[in-house]
Design a protein around this motif. Structure first.
Motif, PDB file in Angstrom:
ATOM      1  N   TYR A   1      31.629  -9.820  10.353  1.00 53.10           N
ATOM      2  CA  TYR A   1      30.336 -10.397  10.762  1.00 53.10           C
ATOM      3  C   TYR A   1      30.006  -9.956  12.194  1.00 53.10           C
ATOM      4  N   GLY A   2      29.984  -8.616  12.393  1.00 46.42           N
ATOM      5  CA  GLY A   2      29.660  -8.073  13.721  1.00 46.42           C
ATOM      6  C   GLY A   2      28.174  -7.770  13.797  1.00 46.42           C
ATOM      7  N   HIS A   3      27.839  -6.670  14.479  1.00 40.71           N
ATOM      8  CA  HIS A   3      26.422  -6.331  14.666  1.00 40.71           C
ATOM      9  C   HIS A   3      25.713  -6.151  13.327  1.00 40.71           C
ATOM     10  N   ILE A   4      26.280  -5.307  12.465  1.00 39.25           N
ATOM     11  CA  ILE A   4      25.610  -5.009  11.199  1.00 39.25           C
ATOM     12  C   ILE A   4      25.703  -6.207  10.259  1.00 39.25           C
ATOM     13  N   GLY A   5      26.916  -6.750  10.131  1.00 37.45           N
ATOM     14  CA  GLY A   5      27.114  -7.874   9.214  1.00 37.45           C
ATOM     15  C   GLY A   5      26.164  -9.029   9.515  1.00 37.45           C
TER      16      GLY A   5
ATOM     17  N   TYR B   1      33.395 -13.469   6.083  1.00 33.44           N
ATOM     18  CA  TYR B   1      34.781 -13.555   6.550  1.00 33.44           C
ATOM     19  C   TYR B   1      34.946 -12.594   7.716  1.00 33.44           C
ATOM     20  N   ASP B   2      35.495 -13.094   8.815  1.00 36.20           N
ATOM     21  CA  ASP B   2      35.771 -12.245   9.978  1.00 36.20           C
ATOM     22  C   ASP B   2      37.086 -12.696  10.582  1.00 36.20           C
ATOM     23  N   VAL B   3      37.819 -11.775  11.181  1.00 35.21           N
ATOM     24  CA  VAL B   3      39.094 -12.163  11.810  1.00 35.21           C
ATOM     25  C   VAL B   3      38.864 -12.873  13.148  1.00 35.21           C
TER      26      VAL B   3
ATOM     27  N   LYS C   1      36.352 -15.623  15.336  1.00 38.39           N
ATOM     28  CA  LYS C   1      35.388 -16.695  15.096  1.00 38.39           C
ATOM     29  C   LYS C   1      34.006 -16.224  15.535  1.00 38.39           C
ATOM     30  N   LYS C   2      33.042 -16.270  14.625  1.00 36.47           N
ATOM     31  CA  LYS C   2      31.695 -15.775  14.943  1.00 36.47           C
ATOM     32  C   LYS C   2      30.674 -16.870  14.694  1.00 36.47           C
ATOM     33  N   LEU C   3      29.634 -16.887  15.527  1.00 33.14           N
ATOM     34  CA  LEU C   3      28.563 -17.862  15.360  1.00 33.14           C
ATOM     35  C   LEU C   3      27.788 -17.542  14.085  1.00 33.14           C
TER      36      LEU C   3
ATOM     37  N   HIS D   1      31.714  -4.546   6.365  1.00 34.01           N
ATOM     38  CA  HIS D   1      31.182  -4.105   7.668  1.00 34.01           C
ATOM     39  C   HIS D   1      32.234  -4.225   8.753  1.00 34.01           C
ATOM     40  N   VAL D   2      33.426  -3.711   8.427  1.00 32.43           N
ATOM     41  CA  VAL D   2      34.552  -3.777   9.370  1.00 32.43           C
ATOM     42  C   VAL D   2      34.749  -2.411  10.034  1.00 32.43           C
ATOM     43  N   PRO D   3      35.404  -2.365  11.174  1.00 30.23           N
ATOM     44  CA  PRO D   3      35.708  -1.060  11.780  1.00 30.23           C
ATOM     45  C   PRO D   3      36.923  -0.433  11.106  1.00 30.23           C
TER      46      PRO D   3
ATOM     47  N   ASN E   1      30.004  -0.521   0.282  1.00 30.45           N
ATOM     48  CA  ASN E   1      30.731  -0.081   1.481  1.00 30.45           C
ATOM     49  C   ASN E   1      29.922   0.933   2.267  1.00 30.45           C
ATOM     50  N   ALA E   2      29.388   0.475   3.421  1.00 32.11           N
ATOM     51  CA  ALA E   2      28.737   1.407   4.359  1.00 32.11           C
ATOM     52  C   ALA E   2      29.466   1.293   5.692  1.00 32.11           C
ATOM     53  N   SER E   3      30.792   1.027   5.637  1.00 30.49           N
ATOM     54  CA  SER E   3      31.529   0.903   6.913  1.00 30.49           C
ATOM     55  C   SER E   3      32.329   2.174   7.178  1.00 30.49           C
ATOM     56  N   ARG E   4      33.545   2.230   6.668  1.00 30.58           N
ATOM     57  CA  ARG E   4      34.352   3.442   6.835  1.00 30.58           C
ATOM     58  C   ARG E   4      35.052   3.743   5.516  1.00 30.58           C
ATOM     59  N   GLY E   5      35.240   5.041   5.225  1.00 29.88           N
ATOM     60  CA  GLY E   5      35.749   5.461   3.928  1.00 29.88           C
ATOM     61  C   GLY E   5      37.161   5.020   3.633  1.00 29.88           C
TER      62      GLY E   5
ATOM     63  N   VAL F   1      28.372   3.174  -2.395  1.00 29.13           N
ATOM     64  CA  VAL F   1      29.346   3.700  -1.442  1.00 29.13           C
ATOM     65  C   VAL F   1      28.674   4.790  -0.592  1.00 29.13           C
ATOM     66  N   ASP F   2      28.732   4.604   0.713  1.00 31.19           N
ATOM     67  CA  ASP F   2      28.081   5.533   1.653  1.00 31.19           C
ATOM     68  C   ASP F   2      29.100   6.350   2.447  1.00 31.19           C
ATOM     69  N   VAL F   3      30.354   5.865   2.448  1.00 29.27           N
ATOM     70  CA  VAL F   3      31.392   6.489   3.280  1.00 29.27           C
ATOM     71  C   VAL F   3      32.642   6.711   2.437  1.00 29.27           C
TER      72      VAL F   3
ATOM     73  N   PRO G   1      25.310  10.098   1.109  1.00 29.40           N
ATOM     74  CA  PRO G   1      26.109  10.952   2.011  1.00 29.40           C
ATOM     75  C   PRO G   1      26.180  10.426   3.447  1.00 29.40           C
ATOM     76  N   HIS G   2      26.798   9.267   3.639  1.00 30.49           N
ATOM     77  CA  HIS G   2      27.016   8.684   4.974  1.00 30.49           C
ATOM     78  C   HIS G   2      25.706   8.644   5.774  1.00 30.49           C
ATOM     79  N   ILE G   3      24.710   7.994   5.171  1.00 26.36           N
ATOM     80  CA  ILE G   3      23.382   7.960   5.794  1.00 26.36           C
ATOM     81  C   ILE G   3      22.951   6.546   6.189  1.00 26.36           C
ATOM     82  N   GLY G   4      23.906   5.609   6.156  1.00 22.10           N
ATOM     83  CA  GLY G   4      23.551   4.214   6.476  1.00 22.10           C
ATOM     84  C   GLY G   4      22.760   4.102   7.771  1.00 22.10           C
ATOM     85  N   GLY G   5      23.196   4.836   8.771  1.00 17.71           N
ATOM     86  CA  GLY G   5      22.547   4.727  10.087  1.00 17.71           C
ATOM     87  C   GLY G   5      21.561   5.847  10.351  1.00 17.71           C
ATOM     88  N   SER G   6      21.308   6.685   9.328  1.00 18.55           N
ATOM     89  CA  SER G   6      20.505   7.895   9.572  1.00 18.55           C
ATOM     90  C   SER G   6      19.027   7.659   9.318  1.00 18.55           C
TER      91      SER G   6
HETATM   92  P1  NAI Z   1      31.101  -4.479  15.015  1.00 20.79           P
HETATM   93  O1  NAI Z   1      32.262  -4.122  15.859  1.00 20.79           O
HETATM   94  O2  NAI Z   1      29.900  -5.086  15.652  1.00 20.79           O
HETATM   95  O3  NAI Z   1      31.587  -5.481  13.861  1.00 20.79           O
HETATM   96  C1  NAI Z   1      32.786  -5.351  13.154  1.00 20.79           C
HETATM   97  C2  NAI Z   1      33.255  -6.757  12.798  1.00 20.79           C
HETATM   98  O4  NAI Z   1      34.393  -6.636  11.931  1.00 20.79           O
HETATM   99  C3  NAI Z   1      33.696  -7.569  14.011  1.00 20.79           C
HETATM  100  O5  NAI Z   1      33.051  -8.823  13.992  1.00 20.79           O
HETATM  101  C4  NAI Z   1      35.205  -7.704  13.815  1.00 20.79           C
HETATM  102  O6  NAI Z   1      35.729  -8.903  14.348  1.00 20.79           O
HETATM  103  C5  NAI Z   1      35.315  -7.644  12.310  1.00 20.79           C
HETATM  104  N1  NAI Z   1      36.647  -7.265  11.828  1.00 20.79           N
HETATM  105  C6  NAI Z   1      37.536  -6.409  12.372  1.00 20.79           C
HETATM  106  N2  NAI Z   1      38.643  -6.326  11.604  1.00 20.79           N
HETATM  107  C7  NAI Z   1      38.445  -7.146  10.550  1.00 20.79           C
HETATM  108  C8  NAI Z   1      39.223  -7.495   9.420  1.00 20.79           C
HETATM  109  N3  NAI Z   1      40.432  -6.955   9.215  1.00 20.79           N
HETATM  110  N4  NAI Z   1      38.704  -8.384   8.535  1.00 20.79           N
HETATM  111  C9  NAI Z   1      37.480  -8.941   8.744  1.00 20.79           C
HETATM  112  N5  NAI Z   1      36.700  -8.646   9.807  1.00 20.79           N
HETATM  113  C10 NAI Z   1      37.165  -7.762  10.695  1.00 20.79           C
HETATM  114  O7  NAI Z   1      30.715  -3.156  14.221  1.00 20.79           O
HETATM  115  P2  NAI Z   1      29.315  -2.795  13.538  1.00 20.79           P
HETATM  116  O8  NAI Z   1      28.464  -2.117  14.528  1.00 20.79           O
HETATM  117  O9  NAI Z   1      28.797  -3.968  12.819  1.00 20.79           O
HETATM  118  O10 NAI Z   1      29.815  -1.682  12.499  1.00 20.79           O
HETATM  119  C11 NAI Z   1      30.595  -2.020  11.362  1.00 20.79           C
HETATM  120  C12 NAI Z   1      31.062  -0.771  10.652  1.00 20.79           C
HETATM  121  O11 NAI Z   1      29.964   0.003  10.218  1.00 20.79           O
HETATM  122  C13 NAI Z   1      31.912   0.167  11.488  1.00 20.79           C
HETATM  123  O12 NAI Z   1      32.996   0.627  10.702  1.00 20.79           O
HETATM  124  C14 NAI Z   1      31.018   1.344  11.757  1.00 20.79           C
HETATM  125  O13 NAI Z   1      31.751   2.508  11.941  1.00 20.79           O
HETATM  126  C15 NAI Z   1      30.205   1.378  10.472  1.00 20.79           C
HETATM  127  N6  NAI Z   1      28.929   2.084  10.598  1.00 20.79           N
HETATM  128  C16 NAI Z   1      28.517   2.883   9.545  1.00 20.79           C
HETATM  129  C17 NAI Z   1      27.341   3.578   9.599  1.00 20.79           C
HETATM  130  C18 NAI Z   1      26.903   4.423   8.448  1.00 20.79           C
HETATM  131  O14 NAI Z   1      26.159   5.371   8.649  1.00 20.79           O
HETATM  132  N7  NAI Z   1      27.300   4.102   7.236  1.00 20.79           N
HETATM  133  C19 NAI Z   1      26.477   3.525  10.785  1.00 20.79           C
HETATM  134  C20 NAI Z   1      26.926   2.589  11.791  1.00 20.79           C
HETATM  135  C21 NAI Z   1      28.131   1.929  11.691  1.00 20.79           C
END
Ligand code: NAI
Length: 404
Positions: free
Chosen positions: A155-159, A176-178, A180-182, A206-208, A233-237, A259-261, A287-292
């Protein structure tokens, strides 16, 4: 040493948005922009001519490069990630690195909303069938998203942006986030990821990319998801075990996936895309265009160019990913000295002694440190700032000194 009289030259690689180029030129900087990346050896041949370097994700800046280009004042990553740059080496050389962490947040969140509706209505397959001349008019297996539950993992920026948009469409949001998020709006945190799998009709990741998130969704996790639910999944592959996902889709345990990644992605548009997910029904592959988006590209250009301008003209390092952050007010009538030094005892005493010996009055002083370096900014009245800065730059602890 760079002084306020020097004309700042900026090299931008990898087709940086014209908006950024224009903005930097408007500030009086000389800007050279190239469409491609450059390999390290080529970049090393030209970098001595520039004060600032802007790149995207394809240019690697190693420790070796940074040590040889230690005259650089700043590096900008016109993207989100900065793992292509040796940040520790840049820190030790007094080079702040800026990026654009929020510029494409909304673009990703919007795409996920589109995917939820597309999966729920089978739009990917129906579109393909219509293109192939097949008229498949049927309501079977097609649902509204209203009233369904979206489970957001991370639940970060994107979530959190996704959470707001999804609620506006009438979905119930749990996350669910590891950390505590508002919760925004009516979203509710759940204590475990299993609880989220149990309740969610859509699971969106939406995890890193970290050791903890690598393969965090495997056969067991997929089996715990509701029958007929959808995974996005538009986070990481590396976050999903692809073979397990293929099985869950083939067995119809999951109703579909977007699936984007991917664990391995083509390096360029001329390479073909290989994945065991290809050809499966109700699976959207992008093709990994979530942010494009055009908006995101422009926002990235604006964000990093703004950081360069504030740093070059003012010394502000707010938002630098590897550097003590100092947000400085503008200085009009004073001369400003910026000094990066090794963070060891006695440095401030040495610097203040030099300033005192010139008879200058320090009208403001700012200091921020990390474990390796200190960044001190001094506004001086009645002083020959360049001469004073030159004396400071000769201290043994000096890493970088300039005047603005
Ligand atoms: P962010 O850092 O703002 O949020 C990530 C959230 O994941 C944080 O709240 C963090 O506490 C939480 N987190 C970390 N480990 C965790 C775990 N094991 N279980 C549950 N939560 C966990 O990142 P943002 O900006 O929201 O980006 C999220 C993902 O999206 C990143 O992987 C980023 O690389 C990817 N992304 C993909 C794009 C695309 O083109 N598909 C474009 C931009 C970002």
């Amino acid at each position: 040493m760079t002084t306020l009289k020097d004309k700042i030259k900026i090299l931008l690689l990898e087709n940086i948005h014209p908006f950024a180029i224009e903005k930097l030129k408007n500030e009086g900087f000389e800007v050279v922009s190239e469409s491609a990346s450059l390999p390290e050896e080529e970049l090393l041949k030209v970098i001595h001519q520039f004060h600032v370097l802007g790149i995207r994700s394809k240019t690697n800046l190693s420790k070796n490069f940074i040590e040889k280009a230690s005259h650089l004042l700043s590096i900008g990553a016109f993207c989100i990630g900065t793992n292509q740059i040796d940040l520790v080496a840049a820190n030790k050389k007094g080079i702040p690195v800026f990026n654009a962490p929020y510029s494409n947040t909304r673009s990703v969140a919007e795409m996920v909303i589109a995917e939820m509706i597309s999966l729920s209505r089978n739009l990917g397959d129906k579109n393909m069938q219509a293109h192939q001349g097949k008229w498949n008019k049927s309501a079977t297996g097609c649902y509204e998203v209203r009233g369904k539950t979206l489970g957001i993992v991370g639940y970060g920026h994107i979530g959190s942006q996704l959470s707001v948009l999804a609620e506006a469409l009438g979905l119930n949001v749990i996350y669910y986030d590891v950390v505590k998020k508002l919760p925004l709006g009516n979203a509710k945190p759940v204590r475990t990821i299993q609880e989220l799998f149990k309740q969610a009709d859509f699971v969106s990741l939406h995890v890193p990319e970290t050791p903890q998130t690598k393969n965090m969704i495997g056969a067991e996790e997929l089996a715990n998801m509701k029958k007929g639910s959808f995974l996005i999944n538009a986070s990481r592959g590396t976050v999903i075990e692809i073979d397990a996902l293929v099985e869950a889709l083939k067995s119809r345990h999951l109703g579909g996936a977007a699936v984007d990644v991917f664990p391995v992605e083509p390096q360029s548009n001329s390479e073909s895309f290989q994945s065991p997910l290809r050809g499966l029904s109700n699976v959207i592959l992008t093709p990994h265009i979530g942010g494009s988006t055009e908006e995101a590209q422009e926002a990235i250009g604006r964000e990093v160019a703004d950081s360069f301008i504030k740093f070059i003209k003012n010394g502000s390092t707010r938002g630098a990913v590897n550097f003590p952050n100092v947000d400085l007010p503008a200085h009009n009538k004073t001369l400003r000295i910026l000094n990066v030094h090794k963070n060891v005892p006695g440095v401030l005493k040495d610097i203040n002694e030099i300033v005192a010996s010139t008879g200058a009055n320090i009208s403001a002083q700012y200091l921020a440190t990390d474990s390796e370096i200190g960044y001190i900014v001094m506004d001086l009245e009645n002083a020959e700032a360049v001469e004073t800065a030159e004396r400071i730059s000769k201290l043994k602890t000096n890493i970088k000194t300039r005047t603005v």
